[in-house]
Design a protein around this motif. Structure first.
Motif, mmCIF file in Angstrom:
data_model
loop_
_atom_site.group_PDB
_atom_site.id
_atom_site.type_symbol
_atom_site.label_atom_id
_atom_site.label_comp_id
_atom_site.label_asym_id
_atom_site.label_seq_id
_atom_site.Cartn_x
_atom_site.Cartn_y
_atom_site.Cartn_z
ATOM 1 N N THR A 231 0.924 -1.365 -0.006
ATOM 2 C CA THR A 231 0.003 0.080 0.044
ATOM 3 C C THR A 231 0.802 1.329 0.015
ATOM 4 O O THR A 231 0.391 2.330 0.176
ATOM 5 C CB THR A 231 -0.942 -0.038 1.131
ATOM 6 N N HIS A 232 2.258 1.079 -0.077
ATOM 7 C CA HIS A 232 3.124 2.459 0.037
ATOM 8 C C HIS A 232 2.804 3.204 1.214
ATOM 9 O O HIS A 232 3.006 4.282 0.943
ATOM 10 C CB HIS A 232 2.953 3.038 -1.400
ATOM 11 N N THR A 233 2.764 2.638 2.178
ATOM 12 C CA THR A 233 2.448 3.400 3.443
ATOM 13 C C THR A 233 3.667 3.206 4.397
ATOM 14 O O THR A 233 4.695 2.325 4.403
ATOM 15 C CB THR A 233 1.415 2.792 4.358
ATOM 16 N N GLY A 234 3.968 4.340 5.225
ATOM 17 C CA GLY A 234 5.296 4.441 5.928
ATOM 18 C C GLY A 234 5.273 3.598 7.291
ATOM 19 O O GLY A 234 4.075 2.979 7.522
ATOM 20 N N LYS A 235 6.375 3.409 7.745
ATOM 21 C CA LYS A 235 6.538 2.264 8.824
ATOM 22 C C LYS A 235 5.837 3.168 10.248
ATOM 23 O O LYS A 235 5.488 2.354 11.182
ATOM 24 C CB LYS A 235 7.907 2.026 9.228
ATOM 25 N N TYR A 236 5.529 4.290 10.124
ATOM 26 C CA TYR A 236 4.873 4.959 11.569
ATOM 27 C C TYR A 236 3.421 5.107 11.476
ATOM 28 O O TYR A 236 3.002 5.556 12.414
ATOM 29 C CB TYR A 236 5.725 6.151 11.688
ATOM 30 N N GLU A 237 2.843 4.596 10.299
ATOM 31 C CA GLU A 237 1.499 4.575 10.308
ATOM 32 C C GLU A 237 0.807 3.416 10.831
ATOM 33 O O GLU A 237 1.413 2.356 10.936
ATOM 34 C CB GLU A 237 0.964 4.783 8.767
ATOM 35 N N HIS A 238 -0.303 3.628 11.335
ATOM 36 C CA HIS A 238 -1.154 2.429 12.285
ATOM 37 C C HIS A 238 -1.399 1.454 11.289
ATOM 38 O O HIS A 238 -1.868 1.653 10.119
ATOM 39 C CB HIS A 238 -2.442 3.259 13.057
ATOM 40 N N ILE A 239 -0.925 0.303 11.558
ATOM 41 C CA ILE A 239 -1.264 -1.055 10.433
ATOM 42 C C ILE A 239 -2.659 -1.361 10.541
ATOM 43 O O ILE A 239 -3.207 -1.959 9.670
ATOM 44 C CB ILE A 239 -0.075 -2.315 11.186
ATOM 45 N N THR A 240 -3.425 -1.284 11.612
ATOM 46 C CA THR A 240 -4.791 -1.802 11.642
ATOM 47 C C THR A 240 -5.653 -1.431 10.409
ATOM 48 O O THR A 240 -6.191 -2.040 9.747
ATOM 49 C CB THR A 240 -5.676 -1.499 12.870
ATOM 50 N N PRO A 241 -5.808 0.048 10.439
ATOM 51 C CA PRO A 241 -6.710 0.393 9.058
ATOM 52 C C PRO A 241 -6.048 -0.200 7.611
ATOM 53 O O PRO A 241 -6.986 -0.257 6.815
ATOM 54 C CB PRO A 241 -6.461 1.985 8.914
ATOM 55 N N ILE A 242 -4.799 -0.276 7.720
ATOM 56 C CA ILE A 242 -3.982 -0.808 6.249
ATOM 57 C C ILE A 242 -4.532 -2.471 6.277
ATOM 58 O O ILE A 242 -5.131 -2.757 5.179
ATOM 59 C CB ILE A 242 -2.746 -0.860 6.363
ATOM 60 N N LEU A 243 -4.449 -3.168 7.140
ATOM 61 C CA LEU A 243 -4.934 -4.454 7.133
ATOM 62 C C LEU A 243 -6.396 -4.600 6.834
ATOM 63 O O LEU A 243 -6.921 -5.406 5.883
ATOM 64 C CB LEU A 243 -4.643 -5.330 8.578
ATOM 65 N N ARG A 244 -7.369 -3.646 7.438
ATOM 66 C CA ARG A 244 -8.531 -3.596 7.310
ATOM 67 C C ARG A 244 -9.070 -3.284 5.632
ATOM 68 O O ARG A 244 -9.902 -3.861 4.934
ATOM 69 C CB ARG A 244 -9.460 -2.627 8.164
ATOM 70 N N LYS A 245 -8.340 -2.294 5.234
ATOM 71 C CA LYS A 245 -8.433 -1.931 3.724
ATOM 72 C C LYS A 245 -8.158 -3.021 2.908
ATOM 73 O O LYS A 245 -8.665 -3.185 1.851
ATOM 74 C CB LYS A 245 -7.814 -0.560 3.558
ATOM 75 N N LEU A 246 -7.160 -3.775 3.026
ATOM 76 C CA LEU A 246 -6.656 -5.051 2.285
ATOM 77 C C LEU A 246 -7.499 -6.035 2.585
ATOM 78 O O LEU A 246 -7.460 -7.161 1.781
ATOM 79 C CB LEU A 246 -5.387 -5.003 2.524
ATOM 80 N N HIS A 247 -8.403 -5.927 3.599
ATOM 81 C CA HIS A 247 -9.140 -7.200 4.236
ATOM 82 C C HIS A 247 -8.274 -8.472 4.071
ATOM 83 O O HIS A 247 -8.645 -9.542 3.911
ATOM 84 C CB HIS A 247 -10.322 -7.345 2.819
ATOM 85 N N TRP A 248 -7.375 -8.124 5.039
ATOM 86 C CA TRP A 248 -6.331 -9.122 5.342
ATOM 87 C C TRP A 248 -6.641 -9.678 7.044
ATOM 88 O O TRP A 248 -6.938 -8.918 8.060
ATOM 89 C CB TRP A 248 -4.849 -8.999 5.190
ATOM 90 N N LEU A 249 -6.603 -10.965 7.174
ATOM 91 C CA LEU A 249 -6.903 -11.299 8.279
ATOM 92 C C LEU A 249 -5.571 -11.502 9.270
ATOM 93 O O LEU A 249 -4.472 -11.719 8.499
ATOM 94 C CB LEU A 249 -7.223 -12.919 8.545
#
Length: 264
Positions: free
Chosen positions: A147-165
């Motif tokens: 998702t081209h996001t930085g290491k300091y961004e919160h991971i939960t919204p990213i996983l939710r967006k990808l629909h990854w368990l």
């Protein structure tokens, strides 16, 4: 006595292989003894296994079907290998990501990282949280790369967006998938488990239950066995989901439940 039985069994296997124009590699045989934590610190004289012309001494770990087994079944070395290899591929993919379209990038991440995490993941059920977190860090980094996001961004919204368990729920997903195959008798015979026999017919009788072993007061390594974990997870599912005979429909339903449990 147990060693002599193993040697007789290996001798019969050697004979079968020879009759079918195959050969057993004596020096490539591994002997792994599973030692309980209570006796692991004691001095135990480990036996030597005779395989053809080779004498095989017990190993501290052994690799089988891509999984590294150890004497305590902690799978620490297996997770270390998975994490190390996964990060190696992530670094390689990161070098080429600016030349790749989004679809190709997602395919590479899945093939070299997430699929590696999911491979044989059901054996990791019941491991300590700190071990599972090591795999979760690898999955998180794969999500950031994709998702081209930085290491300091919160991971939960990213996983939710990808629909990854998360990894913990991915392990449960794998066990429940195997449990479905057991219940609807599409699994290999060696995975079959006894079904719970209900004393009377109810509306939920069409949703089979698995026979659950009596829980012990003290948790043990045996609680991680498929014969214990599968009935526990399967029987906790709603009746409507257990009644779903189609595997793909079942997987969609349990993924929805696990996703909701992980991010609600």
């Amino acid at each position: 006595m147990a060693i002599s039985h193993m040697e007789e069994c290996i001798s019969e296997v050697r004979m079968w292989l020879s009759n079918n124009q195959l050969k057993l590699n004596d020096d490539k045989t591994d002997l792994l003894m599973l030692i309980p934590p209570s006796t692991r610190q004691k001095h135990i004289q480990l036996p030597v296994l005779s395989v053809g012309s080779s004498l095989i001494t017990p190993s501290s770990k052994s690799r089988n079907l891509g999984v590294v087994f150890d004497q305590g079944m902690t799978f620490h070395d297996h997770i270390s290998k998975t994490v190390s290899t996964g990060f190696f591929y992530l670094r390689s993919i990161a070098l080429a990501k600016k030349y790749l379209p989004a679809e190709a990038l997602a395919t590479l991440v899945h093939a070299f990282v997430s699929a590696r995490i999911d491979s044989c993941s059901s054996i990791l059920y019941g491991l300590p949280k700190y071990e599972i977190n090591r795999l979760q860090k690898l999955l998180n980094q794969a999500a950031r790369l994709l998702t081209h996001t930085g290491k300091y961004e919160h991971i939960t919204p990213i996983l939710r967006k990808l629909h990854w368990l998360p990894v913990h729920q991915r392990i449960q997903f794998k066990i429940l998938t195997l449990a479905h195959k057991v219940v609807y008798e599409t699994s290999p015979l060696y995975l079959r488990l006894p079904k719970h026999q209900q004393s009377r017919i109810t509306r939920s009788s069409s949703a089979p239950l698995l026979e659950r072993k009596r829980a012990k007061k003290k948790r043990s390594a045996g609680d991680r066995a498929f014969s214990v974990a599968a009935p526990s997870l399967w029987n906790a599912l709603p009746v409507a989901i257990r009644s779903t005979g189609d595997l793909h429909a079942f997987q969609r339903l349990i993924k929805t439940i696990l996703f909701r449990n992980a991010f609600s």
